[in-house]
Motif scaffolding. Structure first.
Motif, PDB file in Angstrom:
ATOM      1  N   LEU A   1       0.832  -1.206   0.000  1.00 15.73           N
ATOM      2  CA  LEU A   1       0.000   0.000   0.000  1.00 15.73           C
ATOM      3  C   LEU A   1       0.868   1.258   0.000  1.00 15.73           C
ATOM      4  CD1 LEU A   1      -2.763  -1.177   2.464  1.00 15.73           C
ATOM      5  CD2 LEU A   1      -3.108  -0.618   0.055  1.00 15.73           C
ATOM      6  N   ASN A   2       1.924   1.273   0.776  1.00 16.80           N
ATOM      7  CA  ASN A   2       2.808   2.444   0.831  1.00 16.80           C
ATOM      8  C   ASN A   2       3.560   2.667  -0.470  1.00 16.80           C
ATOM      9  OD1 ASN A   2       2.123   3.263   3.389  1.00 16.80           O
ATOM     10  ND2 ASN A   2       3.804   2.189   4.382  1.00 16.80           N
TER      11      ASN A   2
ATOM     12  N   SER B   1      -3.902  -0.343  -4.606  1.00 12.24           N
ATOM     13  CA  SER B   1      -4.706   0.829  -4.259  1.00 12.24           C
ATOM     14  C   SER B   1      -5.755   0.458  -3.219  1.00 12.24           C
ATOM     15  CB  SER B   1      -5.380   1.402  -5.507  1.00 12.24           C
ATOM     16  OG  SER B   1      -6.182   0.405  -6.108  1.00 12.24           O
ATOM     17  N   SER B   2      -6.060  -0.813  -3.143  1.00 14.39           N
ATOM     18  CA  SER B   2      -7.014  -1.303  -2.149  1.00 14.39           C
ATOM     19  C   SER B   2      -6.766  -2.793  -1.994  1.00 14.39           C
ATOM     20  CB  SER B   2      -8.446  -1.049  -2.602  1.00 14.39           C
ATOM     21  OG  SER B   2      -8.728  -1.780  -3.771  1.00 14.39           O
ATOM     22  N   TRP B   3      -7.428  -3.375  -1.044  1.00 15.61           N
ATOM     23  CA  TRP B   3      -7.307  -4.811  -0.861  1.00 15.61           C
ATOM     24  C   TRP B   3      -8.595  -5.338  -0.294  1.00 15.61           C
ATOM     25  CZ3 TRP B   3      -7.475  -7.142   3.999  1.00 15.61           C
ATOM     26  CH2 TRP B   3      -7.441  -6.264   5.074  1.00 15.61           C
ATOM     27  N   TRP B   4      -8.805  -6.624  -0.497  1.00 16.24           N
ATOM     28  CA  TRP B   4      -9.966  -7.288   0.061  1.00 16.24           C
ATOM     29  C   TRP B   4      -9.537  -8.669   0.500  1.00 16.24           C
ATOM     30  CZ3 TRP B   4     -11.322 -11.590  -2.758  1.00 16.24           C
ATOM     31  CH2 TRP B   4     -10.888 -11.619  -4.074  1.00 16.24           C
TER      32      TRP B   4
ATOM     33  N   ILE C   1      -5.491  -6.942  11.284  1.00 12.18           N
ATOM     34  CA  ILE C   1      -5.102  -6.626   9.903  1.00 12.18           C
ATOM     35  C   ILE C   1      -6.031  -5.560   9.329  1.00 12.18           C
ATOM     36  CG2 ILE C   1      -5.004  -7.536   7.552  1.00 12.18           C
ATOM     37  CD1 ILE C   1      -3.913 -10.125   8.728  1.00 12.18           C
ATOM     38  N   ILE C   2      -7.322  -5.739   9.496  1.00  8.22           N
ATOM     39  CA  ILE C   2      -8.282  -4.784   8.940  1.00  8.22           C
ATOM     40  C   ILE C   2      -8.109  -3.406   9.560  1.00  8.22           C
ATOM     41  CG2 ILE C   2     -10.749  -4.226   8.806  1.00  8.22           C
ATOM     42  CD1 ILE C   2     -11.193  -7.316   8.485  1.00  8.22           C
ATOM     43  N   LEU C   3      -8.009  -3.324  10.868  1.00  5.75           N
ATOM     44  CA  LEU C   3      -7.865  -2.012  11.525  1.00  5.75           C
ATOM     45  C   LEU C   3      -6.546  -1.355  11.162  1.00  5.75           C
ATOM     46  CD1 LEU C   3      -9.360  -2.739  15.050  1.00  5.75           C
ATOM     47  CD2 LEU C   3     -10.414  -1.496  13.154  1.00  5.75           C
ATOM     48  N   ASN C   4      -5.457  -2.122  11.109  1.00  6.65           N
ATOM     49  CA  ASN C   4      -4.165  -1.542  10.744  1.00  6.65           C
ATOM     50  C   ASN C   4      -4.195  -0.952   9.348  1.00  6.65           C
ATOM     51  OD1 ASN C   4      -2.781  -1.994  13.121  1.00  6.65           O
ATOM     52  ND2 ASN C   4      -2.147  -4.044  12.512  1.00  6.65           N
ATOM     53  N   PHE C   5      -4.856  -1.614   8.409  1.00 11.21           N
ATOM     54  CA  PHE C   5      -4.828  -1.131   7.050  1.00 11.21           C
ATOM     55  C   PHE C   5      -5.903  -0.098   6.752  1.00 11.21           C
ATOM     56  CE2 PHE C   5      -2.151  -4.763   6.986  1.00 11.21           C
ATOM     57  CZ  PHE C   5      -1.027  -4.148   6.482  1.00 11.21           C
ATOM     58  N   MET C   6      -6.927  -0.057   7.546  1.00  9.42           N
ATOM     59  CA  MET C   6      -7.884   1.058   7.408  1.00  9.42           C
ATOM     60  C   MET C   6      -7.176   2.350   7.802  1.00  9.42           C
ATOM     61  SD  MET C   6     -11.444  -0.618   8.705  1.00  9.42           S
ATOM     62  CE  MET C   6     -12.367   0.886   8.561  1.00  9.42           C
ATOM     63  N   ALA C   7      -6.292   2.284   8.786  1.00 10.78           N
ATOM     64  CA  ALA C   7      -5.550   3.458   9.225  1.00 10.78           C
ATOM     65  C   ALA C   7      -4.561   3.921   8.165  1.00 10.78           C
ATOM     66  CB  ALA C   7      -4.828   3.147  10.535  1.00 10.78           C
TER      67      ALA C   7
END
Length: 159
Positions: A119-120, A125-128, A151-157
């Motif tokens: 992502l960085n 551009s996104s993930w699922w 994982i979800i919370l870390n990457f939402m940030a």
């Protein structure tokens, strides 16, 4: 070439020098139980690494080597690479760890680092996330929702 690192792992590109160590990992039937490739001998492992090298050249992304910092041992691989799904190219995440490293949190540690890096670096551009019920059972996520939630919370940030 080093891609990134975590507290316990160096994440780098795979190379043909990794064939012997990776063959030891990928020839284990338990490690490869859910693999679409099945158990790999040395020839199949070499082909897999050559495929990874092609992904790096074409997409600057692919399955990366996981190396334990303390010992320098190859733990396995984790990475994101293009896969064709129903005629559409999608980015898929895959990993394999040597059995002796199971149960130490290295899978979630490496997945988080690989997704964060992708992502960085704007490789994603996104993930699922799509997990089969069989995979949920394998990961015991019914009893450990923290893995997915973290994982979800870390990457939402990150986004």
């Amino acid at each position: 070439m080093q891609i990134c690192e975590t507290e316990r792992l160096v994440i780098r590109t795979l190379s043909l020098d990794d064939v012997p160590e990776l063959t030891n990992i990928l020839s284990d039937p338990e490690v490869m139980k859910y693999s679409i490739r099945g158990v790999c001998d040395e020839t199949a492992t070499r082909r897999f690494i050559e495929w990874c090298l092609e992904r790096y050249a074409a997409h600057s992304i692919g399955p990366w080597a996981l190396v334990e910092k303390d010992s320098g041992n190859l733990v396995g691989f984790c990475g994101i690479s293009p896969e064709e799904v129903n005629g559409v190219e999608e980015m898929g995440l895959g990993y394999r760890l040597a059995k002796r490293y199971w149960g130490q949190g290295l899978a979630s540690e490496s997945v988080q680092a690989v997704l964060h890096n992708a992502l960085n670096q704007k490789q994603l551009s996104s993930w699922w996330l799509l997990l089969s019920l069989r995979m949920l059972r394998r990961l015991r996520l019914q009893r450990k929702p923290v893995f997915l939630r973290s994982i979800i919370l870390n990457f939402m940030a990150v986004r």
